[in-house]
Structures are given as C-alpha cells and as structure tokens.
Design an enzyme around this catalytic site. Sequence first.
Site, PDB file in Angstrom:
ATOM      1  CG  HIS A   1      88.356  20.776  -3.132  1.00 31.08           C
ATOM      2  ND1 HIS A   1      88.150  21.540  -4.256  1.00 31.08           N
ATOM      3  CD2 HIS A   1      87.131  20.609  -2.577  1.00 31.08           C
ATOM      4  CE1 HIS A   1      86.873  21.801  -4.397  1.00 31.08           C
ATOM      5  NE2 HIS A   1      86.221  21.245  -3.381  1.00 31.08           N
TER       6      HIS A   1
ATOM      7  CD  GLU B   1      91.611  20.508  -5.270  1.00 32.98           C
ATOM      8  OE1 GLU B   1      90.603  19.928  -5.700  1.00 32.98           O
ATOM      9  OE2 GLU B   1      91.617  21.742  -5.080  1.00 32.98           O
TER      10      GLU B   1
ATOM     11  CG  HIS C   1      90.533  24.966  -5.732  1.00 36.95           C
ATOM     12  ND1 HIS C   1      89.657  24.078  -5.165  1.00 36.95           N
ATOM     13  CD2 HIS C   1      90.151  26.186  -5.278  1.00 36.95           C
ATOM     14  CE1 HIS C   1      88.777  24.720  -4.426  1.00 36.95           C
ATOM     15  NE2 HIS C   1      89.047  25.995  -4.473  1.00 36.95           N
TER      16      HIS C   1
ATOM     17  CD  GLU D   1      90.930  24.406 -10.193  1.00 37.36           C
ATOM     18  OE1 GLU D   1      89.847  24.630  -9.632  1.00 37.36           O
ATOM     19  OE2 GLU D   1      91.685  23.457  -9.878  1.00 37.36           O
TER      20      GLU D   1
HETATM   21  C1  GEM Z   1      86.372  23.629  -8.643  1.00 39.13           C
HETATM   22  S1  GEM Z   1      85.785  25.195  -8.966  1.00 39.13           S
HETATM   23  C2  GEM Z   1      84.674  24.839 -10.200  1.00 39.13           C
HETATM   24  C3  GEM Z   1      84.581  26.012 -11.036  1.00 39.13           C
HETATM   25  N1  GEM Z   1      83.791  25.669 -12.145  1.00 39.13           N
HETATM   26  C4  GEM Z   1      83.491  26.599 -13.030  1.00 39.13           C
HETATM   27  N2  GEM Z   1      82.923  26.211 -14.148  1.00 39.13           N
HETATM   28  N3  GEM Z   1      83.788  27.861 -12.729  1.00 39.13           N
HETATM   29  C5  GEM Z   1      85.347  22.904  -7.778  1.00 39.13           C
HETATM   30  O1  GEM Z   1      85.206  23.265  -6.614  1.00 39.13           O
HETATM   31  O2  GEM Z   1      84.702  21.980  -8.305  1.00 39.13           O
HETATM   32  C6  GEM Z   1      87.647  23.818  -7.986  1.00 39.13           C
HETATM   33  C7  GEM Z   1      88.351  22.548  -7.741  1.00 39.13           C
HETATM   34  O3  GEM Z   1      87.711  21.574  -7.344  1.00 39.13           O
HETATM   35  O4  GEM Z   1      89.548  22.527  -7.916  1.00 39.13           O
HETATM   36 ZN    ZN Z   2      89.554  22.058  -5.611  1.00 41.56          ZN
END
Ligand code: GEM
Ligand code: ZN
Length: 380
Positions: free
Chosen positions: A172, A175, A264, A340
């Site tokens: 992304h 980020e 991310h 994250e």
């Molecule tokens: C997230 S990863 C989403 C993970 N969700 C769950 N419930 N495991 C995405 O791609 O939406 C990563 C991000 O965007 O930072």
């Molecule tokens: Zn992301």
Amino acid sequence: MTQSLIAINADFDSGNISVVDASDPQHIKLAIRPDTNSQHFQWFHFKVDGMQVGQPHSFSLTNAGQSSYNRAWTGYNAAASYDQKTWFRVPSTFDGKALNFDLTPTEPHIWFAYFEPYSRERHQWLIDQALNNAGAVLLATGKSIEGRDIPLLRKGDGAEGKRKIWVIAQQHPGEHMAEWFMEGIIERLQQNDTELAGLLEKADLYLVPHMNPDGSFRGHLRTNALGKDLNRTWQDATPELSPEVFFVKAQMEKYGVDMFLDVHGDEEIPYVFTAACEGNPGYTDKQKELEADFRTRLSGLTKDFQTRYGYPRSTPGNANMNLACNSVGERYKCLALTLEMPFKDNDDAPNPLTGWSGERSKQLAKDVLTTLAQMVPVLR
Ligand code: GEM
Ligand code: ZN
C-alpha cells in the site's frame, strides 16, 4: 488586505494535494486527490511557500471526511517539516468534514504529509546501501506497471538447509512507514552483531523494500498505477494488472518460504500489532504456536509492540485468501504475518513531538530481527 503570496505545490515524488482556495492565509482550503483509477484517498503531501514568518496560517483538508478511513482522522496530527529531514506533528482537529491545522511558521516554507515520506531517491540509496555495505545481493528485479524497478534482495548465500525469511513492504503505497522499517533492517545488517550473525548462520533474508513504487510516486494511499489494491491480488495476480505481486509470487515459488512478514501501516489503530492467517482453511497448530511465540517475544522486547489491540481475528475457514499473509501462509504453511505500524502514534509510548515516525519504524525492524534470531531454530 495584502495579496496572499501563498503557493501550494504537490508536483513531486509522492506529492498529493489540490488547491480549493489559497487566497486567504488564514483559510487555506485544500483537497486530497484520489488514487489514479480508484476511489481510495487519504495520503497527502505538499509544500507551502510564501508564508509570513510569525503570522498565523490555517489549513483545511476539506474532503477528509470522504476519505477511505475517515474515522482515522480523530486523534490524528499532521506531519510537517521545514527541511524534509526533521519531521514533527502539528496539532490537528477533525470536524467530521475537514481536517484542520494551524501553524505560525518560523520559516516562509514548509512541507506537510500524512506520514514522514520515504522518497524514491532514498529508496535508491537504500538499495545501494544493501548491496554495497550490507552484503546483500540482487537476486532479481521486477517491474511495476510504469516500469519502475522492484528489486528482490537476499542477505545470505542461499545454501541448502537455511531457512528462507521473506520481508516485503509497502504494497500500500501511502504506508511509508513500511520502507522506513526496511531501512532499519538494512541498517542493522551493517552493524553485524553476534545475535544477527546467529540468525544469518541459519537463515537467509529475502527482502523486497518496496512493492508499489508507482503508487508511492503518484501520491497514492492504496493502489498501483492501475488502481489495483495489491494486497487483494494474491490469488489472481497477473503481469498485466498486478505485475508487482506476480513477480514476487514467482520468486517465492523459485526460492521457497519458511517465514513471511508483510509490512504495512494502519490509519486508525494507534498501536503496533500483527495480523495472521488464522482464517485459512489449512491453518495449522504450528502456525498458531509460532504466531503466539513471535508476539510474546516482540512485546517483551519493546513497548512499541503490543497484542491487545489489532484487527478482528478471522473465523476459521473465512480468511480472504487474496491477502498476502493468508495466501503465503496457506501455500507454504509457514509463520506468515502482516505487521501494522500506526499513522498516528503508539498510545502505549506516545511521542507528542513526532508521533509514530521513520526512526521508530527503523528501531522496530531491529527488534523484529532480534525476535527472528530467537525463533529461527523453531520456524520449521
Ligand atoms: C490490511 S491487512 C487486513 C488484515 N485483516 C485481518 N482481519 N487480518 C489490508 O490489506 O486491508 C493491511 C493494511 O491495509 O495495512
Ligand atoms: Zn496496508
């Protein structure tokens, strides 16, 4: 009233803003542009020239309330810099429609951004650091939609029997903390301490410091140049629409994977956390054990990681297999995590001056390497 000399510019690497009305320095109205071929927007980055030093200036991102994660503006403070090196936070408020922040500048110009940007120029420098000072090799180079390089680096000789630890970053593009994290990895590889040497005896590191260069250069939040969210293409990536993921998946098939970390940033949650692949159809007890071990070890190492807050866990068999973490976890039956970091701050250890920052992302990466050094004997 003197004519406003305010000039707003976003025509540069990762720049994103459009001017609604900059005629009054005390009511500078701006709007964030959406990603190309997509509705997503939240990332902003622009330069202001022509400010009167010592005079109050007010900025308003007038469409913040329609952004991708519009609940994330509450508790968020804009990042700012007079020199593009030292970044600090400017107290900001969200009124449900616009993100507003005031500044009485000490210099006539300033940059604002959603997070401390990681430039394409610094990315090139980082790759040089990895190859010339950190002992990494360039295994292969993928190409983005617009033809930008996507280097795959390896630290280690690829010898039979060594664990293959993969770390990819910034699927992304907005980020930017993700490539700061990668800089932390590559910086520690140059410090060559005994703990790291222990890890590198048993494992090779496969590093993709930036998965989505087009998106970042264009000032996108979420997508590549064709509007594709790369973290939703891991089941059906194609050279035409998502060559970035297609390339990395092919390299994983070529070399194998024993551990995977997808780095991310998160807009809303003011903490550092991991998400895993517990919703996979083939989820194993070993994966569950390794996830818990990783989280326990890392939260014991630093206050800049915790396990209390994060995404809701997926229910068994209901994972979205288009996400990298789930797709790689299922294919290789290995420890696979999404890491994250916050766009805001870590509320367990807040730094009001900087919020979460590039430097803290780098330190977290060094702590993750310590965790991997401890876990490498049990990854399989
Ligand atoms: C997230 S990863 C989403 C993970 N969700 C769950 N419930 N495991 C995405 O791609 O939406 C990563 C991000 O965007 O930072
Ligand atoms: Zn992301």
